[in-house]
Design a protein around this motif. Structure first.
Motif, PDB file in Angstrom:
ATOM      1  N   PRO A  91       0.801  -1.230   0.000  1.00 40.98           N
ATOM      2  CA  PRO A  91       0.000   0.000   0.000  1.00 40.98           C
ATOM      3  C   PRO A  91       0.831   1.275   0.000  1.00 40.98           C
ATOM      4  CG  PRO A  91      -0.148  -1.097   2.127  1.00 40.98           C
ATOM      5  CD  PRO A  91       0.654  -1.984   1.231  1.00 40.98           C
ATOM      6  N   SER A  92       2.118   1.162   0.334  1.00 41.84           N
ATOM      7  CA  SER A  92       2.968   2.360   0.370  1.00 41.84           C
ATOM      8  C   SER A  92       4.420   1.975   0.104  1.00 41.84           C
ATOM      9  CB  SER A  92       2.874   3.052   1.738  1.00 41.84           C
ATOM     10  OG  SER A  92       3.487   2.246   2.742  1.00 41.84           O
ATOM     11  N   ALA A  93       5.195   2.975  -0.291  1.00 44.92           N
ATOM     12  CA  ALA A  93       6.636   2.776  -0.499  1.00 44.92           C
ATOM     13  C   ALA A  93       7.313   2.425   0.825  1.00 44.92           C
ATOM     14  CB  ALA A  93       7.246   4.034  -1.110  1.00 44.92           C
ATOM     15  N   GLU A  94       6.868   3.047   1.902  1.00 46.14           N
ATOM     16  CA  GLU A  94       7.446   2.772   3.228  1.00 46.14           C
ATOM     17  C   GLU A  94       7.256   1.313   3.613  1.00 46.14           C
ATOM     18  OE1 GLU A  94       9.709   3.348   6.329  1.00 46.14           O
ATOM     19  OE2 GLU A  94       9.125   5.156   5.249  1.00 46.14           O
ATOM     20  N   GLN A  95       6.066   0.805   3.372  1.00 49.06           N
ATOM     21  CA  GLN A  95       5.796  -0.584   3.712  1.00 49.06           C
ATOM     22  C   GLN A  95       6.652  -1.520   2.855  1.00 49.06           C
ATOM     23  OE1 GLN A  95       1.661  -1.493   3.901  1.00 49.06           O
ATOM     24  NE2 GLN A  95       1.980  -3.431   4.919  1.00 49.06           N
ATOM     25  N   ALA A  96       6.823  -1.208   1.591  1.00 48.84           N
ATOM     26  CA  ALA A  96       7.681  -2.023   0.725  1.00 48.84           C
ATOM     27  C   ALA A  96       9.113  -2.024   1.252  1.00 48.84           C
ATOM     28  CB  ALA A  96       7.634  -1.483  -0.703  1.00 48.84           C
ATOM     29  N   PHE A  97       9.616  -0.840   1.593  1.00 46.94           N
ATOM     30  CA  PHE A  97      10.993  -0.723   2.069  1.00 46.94           C
ATOM     31  C   PHE A  97      11.193  -1.512   3.361  1.00 46.94           C
ATOM     32  CE2 PHE A  97      14.354   1.406   4.469  1.00 46.94           C
ATOM     33  CZ  PHE A  97      15.386   1.392   3.546  1.00 46.94           C
ATOM     34  N   GLN A  98      10.288  -1.333   4.306  1.00 52.84           N
ATOM     35  CA  GLN A  98      10.436  -2.005   5.601  1.00 52.84           C
ATOM     36  C   GLN A  98      10.300  -3.522   5.459  1.00 52.84           C
ATOM     37  OE1 GLN A  98      11.622  -0.472   8.140  1.00 52.84           O
ATOM     38  NE2 GLN A  98      11.367   1.596   7.339  1.00 52.84           N
ATOM     39  N   HIS A  99       9.421  -3.962   4.572  1.00 55.12           N
ATOM     40  CA  HIS A  99       9.251  -5.402   4.358  1.00 55.12           C
ATOM     41  C   HIS A  99      10.518  -6.016   3.767  1.00 55.12           C
ATOM     42  CE1 HIS A  99       7.707  -9.089   2.356  1.00 55.12           C
ATOM     43  NE2 HIS A  99       7.103  -9.204   3.516  1.00 55.12           N
ATOM     44  N   VAL A 100      11.080  -5.372   2.767  1.00 51.26           N
ATOM     45  CA  VAL A 100      12.316  -5.881   2.168  1.00 51.26           C
ATOM     46  C   VAL A 100      13.440  -5.880   3.208  1.00 51.26           C
ATOM     47  CG1 VAL A 100      14.071  -5.465   0.397  1.00 51.26           C
ATOM     48  CG2 VAL A 100      11.650  -5.219  -0.170  1.00 51.26           C
ATOM     49  N   LYS A 101      13.511  -4.846   4.026  1.00 56.62           N
ATOM     50  CA  LYS A 101      14.532  -4.787   5.078  1.00 56.62           C
ATOM     51  C   LYS A 101      14.396  -5.982   6.022  1.00 56.62           C
ATOM     52  CE  LYS A 101      14.199  -1.779   8.540  1.00 56.62           C
ATOM     53  NZ  LYS A 101      14.305  -0.518   9.314  1.00 56.62           N
ATOM     54  N   ALA A 102      13.190  -6.262   6.461  1.00 53.06           N
ATOM     55  CA  ALA A 102      12.977  -7.389   7.371  1.00 53.06           C
ATOM     56  C   ALA A 102      13.319  -8.714   6.703  1.00 53.06           C
ATOM     57  CB  ALA A 102      11.536  -7.387   7.869  1.00 53.06           C
ATOM     58  N   MET A 103      12.896  -8.883   5.459  1.00 49.77           N
ATOM     59  CA  MET A 103      13.174 -10.127   4.742  1.00 49.77           C
ATOM     60  C   MET A 103      14.672 -10.338   4.542  1.00 49.77           C
ATOM     61  SD  MET A 103      10.352 -11.753   4.259  1.00 49.77           S
ATOM     62  CE  MET A 103      10.777 -12.941   2.999  1.00 49.77           C
ATOM     63  N   ARG A 104      15.358  -9.286   4.118  1.00 51.12           N
ATOM     64  CA  ARG A 104      16.800  -9.416   3.865  1.00 51.12           C
ATOM     65  C   ARG A 104      17.610  -9.503   5.147  1.00 51.12           C
ATOM     66  NH1 ARG A 104      18.125  -5.855  -1.552  1.00 51.12           N
ATOM     67  NH2 ARG A 104      16.599  -6.916  -2.863  1.00 51.12           N
ATOM     68  N   SER A 105      16.987  -9.183   6.258  1.00 53.38           N
ATOM     69  CA  SER A 105      17.645  -9.329   7.563  1.00 53.38           C
ATOM     70  C   SER A 105      17.185 -10.608   8.256  1.00 53.38           C
ATOM     71  CB  SER A 105      17.350  -8.109   8.437  1.00 53.38           C
ATOM     72  OG  SER A 105      17.873  -6.936   7.847  1.00 53.38           O
ATOM     73  N   ALA A 106      16.440 -11.446   7.542  1.00 55.41           N
ATOM     74  CA  ALA A 106      15.979 -12.753   8.010  1.00 55.41           C
ATOM     75  C   ALA A 106      15.071 -12.669   9.232  1.00 55.41           C
ATOM     76  CB  ALA A 106      17.170 -13.680   8.277  1.00 55.41           C
ATOM     77  N   ASP A 107      14.299 -11.602   9.327  1.00 55.42           N
ATOM     78  CA  ASP A 107      13.332 -11.470  10.417  1.00 55.42           C
ATOM     79  C   ASP A 107      11.926 -11.679   9.831  1.00 55.42           C
ATOM     80  OD1 ASP A 107      11.717 -10.773  12.563  1.00 55.42           O
ATOM     81  OD2 ASP A 107      13.072  -9.187  13.246  1.00 55.42           O
ATOM     82  N   LEU A 108      11.555 -12.940   9.678  1.00 55.47           N
ATOM     83  CA  LEU A 108      10.303 -13.277   9.013  1.00 55.47           C
ATOM     84  C   LEU A 108       9.082 -12.855   9.829  1.00 55.47           C
ATOM     85  CD1 LEU A 108      11.260 -16.775   7.571  1.00 55.47           C
ATOM     86  CD2 LEU A 108      11.508 -14.513   6.546  1.00 55.47           C
ATOM     87  N   ASN A 109       9.192 -12.884  11.151  1.00 51.96           N
ATOM     88  CA  ASN A 109       8.065 -12.454  11.991  1.00 51.96           C
ATOM     89  C   ASN A 109       7.776 -10.969  11.798  1.00 51.96           C
ATOM     90  OD1 ASN A 109       7.648 -15.013  13.104  1.00 51.96           O
ATOM     91  ND2 ASN A 109       9.086 -14.634  14.776  1.00 51.96           N
ATOM     92  N   LYS A 110       8.824 -10.158  11.784  1.00 46.73           N
ATOM     93  CA  LYS A 110       8.637  -8.714  11.571  1.00 46.73           C
ATOM     94  C   LYS A 110       8.154  -8.457  10.140  1.00 46.73           C
ATOM     95  CE  LYS A 110      10.193  -6.761  15.493  1.00 46.73           C
ATOM     96  NZ  LYS A 110      10.406  -7.930  16.307  1.00 46.73           N
ATOM     97  N   ALA A 111       8.663  -9.216   9.190  1.00 47.54           N
ATOM     98  CA  ALA A 111       8.232  -9.049   7.801  1.00 47.54           C
ATOM     99  C   ALA A 111       6.725  -9.295   7.681  1.00 47.54           C
ATOM    100  CB  ALA A 111       9.000  -9.990   6.884  1.00 47.54           C
ATOM    101  N   GLU A 112       6.238 -10.320   8.353  1.00 46.35           N
ATOM    102  CA  GLU A 112       4.803 -10.592   8.317  1.00 46.35           C
ATOM    103  C   GLU A 112       4.015  -9.477   9.006  1.00 46.35           C
ATOM    104  OE1 GLU A 112       1.548 -13.939   9.722  1.00 46.35           O
ATOM    105  OE2 GLU A 112       3.670 -14.475   9.714  1.00 46.35           O
ATOM    106  N   SER A 113       4.525  -8.990  10.128  1.00 48.87           N
ATOM    107  CA  SER A 113       3.856  -7.882  10.829  1.00 48.87           C
ATOM    108  C   SER A 113       3.813  -6.632   9.952  1.00 48.87           C
ATOM    109  CB  SER A 113       4.564  -7.575  12.146  1.00 48.87           C
ATOM    110  OG  SER A 113       4.457  -8.658  13.031  1.00 48.87           O
ATOM    111  N   ILE A 114       4.890  -6.376   9.243  1.00 51.14           N
ATOM    112  CA  ILE A 114       4.943  -5.219   8.343  1.00 51.14           C
ATOM    113  C   ILE A 114       3.923  -5.393   7.227  1.00 51.14           C
ATOM    114  CG2 ILE A 114       6.390  -4.059   6.606  1.00 51.14           C
ATOM    115  CD1 ILE A 114       8.777  -4.646   8.605  1.00 51.14           C
TER     116      ILE A 114
END
Length: 154
Positions: free
Chosen positions: A9-32
């Protein structure tokens, strides 16, 4: 917006999701992914323990997201194309990397070289705005201006 094979829904959400995924934090990625607002996504993303690899790639990720937003969001693209200032700033007292590190008054009344932070987002947007303007003049030659300078040769 659609980027990296997903819809956000937003560029911010895309950025934060990719950050979580590339940092191997799948729980935070799902929350994002389930965050209701961009601000909620940012707050969750701020809790991600980032890797050095993420720090090395975040600029390119942001650039790809912004370029994708320009292609998909006419209002954003047109807004950037209409900016007349020579430098764009990202006012953020709390963000030393993406923002100026100053509040609105401080940013406006301080020479850019004295801003306390890097303003990476502002610089990226400035470069993209210049690119949009250049592409517009390439498509419409009547908008091009020719400047002639008189030179005295002795």
């Amino acid at each position: 917006m659609k980027i990296f094979g997903a819809i956000y829904p937003s560029a911010e959400q895309a950025f934060q999701h990719v950050k979580a995924m590339r940092s191997a934090d799948l729980n935070k990625a799902e929350s994002i992914s389930n965050a209701e607002t961009a601000l909620d996504a940012k707050r969750i993303g701020n809790q991600v323990l980032v890797s050095d690899a993420w720090l090395d790639s975040r600029d390119e990720v942001m650039r790809e997201i912004l370029e994708s937003k320009i292609k998909q969001c006419e209002e954003f693209r047109d807004g950037l194309g209409k900016i007349k200032k020579t430098n764009i700033l990202a006012e953020a007292t709390w963000d030393t990397y993406w923002g100026t590190g100053l509040n609105n008054v401080g940013t406006i009344h301080t020479v850019m070289q004295r801003w306390t932070c890097q303003n990476k987002l502002g610089r990226m947007l400035d470069n993209l705005a210049r690119q949009i303007k250049f592409e517009a003049t390439e498509r419409n030659p009547s908008q091009q201006h020719i400047y002639v300078r008189k030179v005295n040769i002795q």
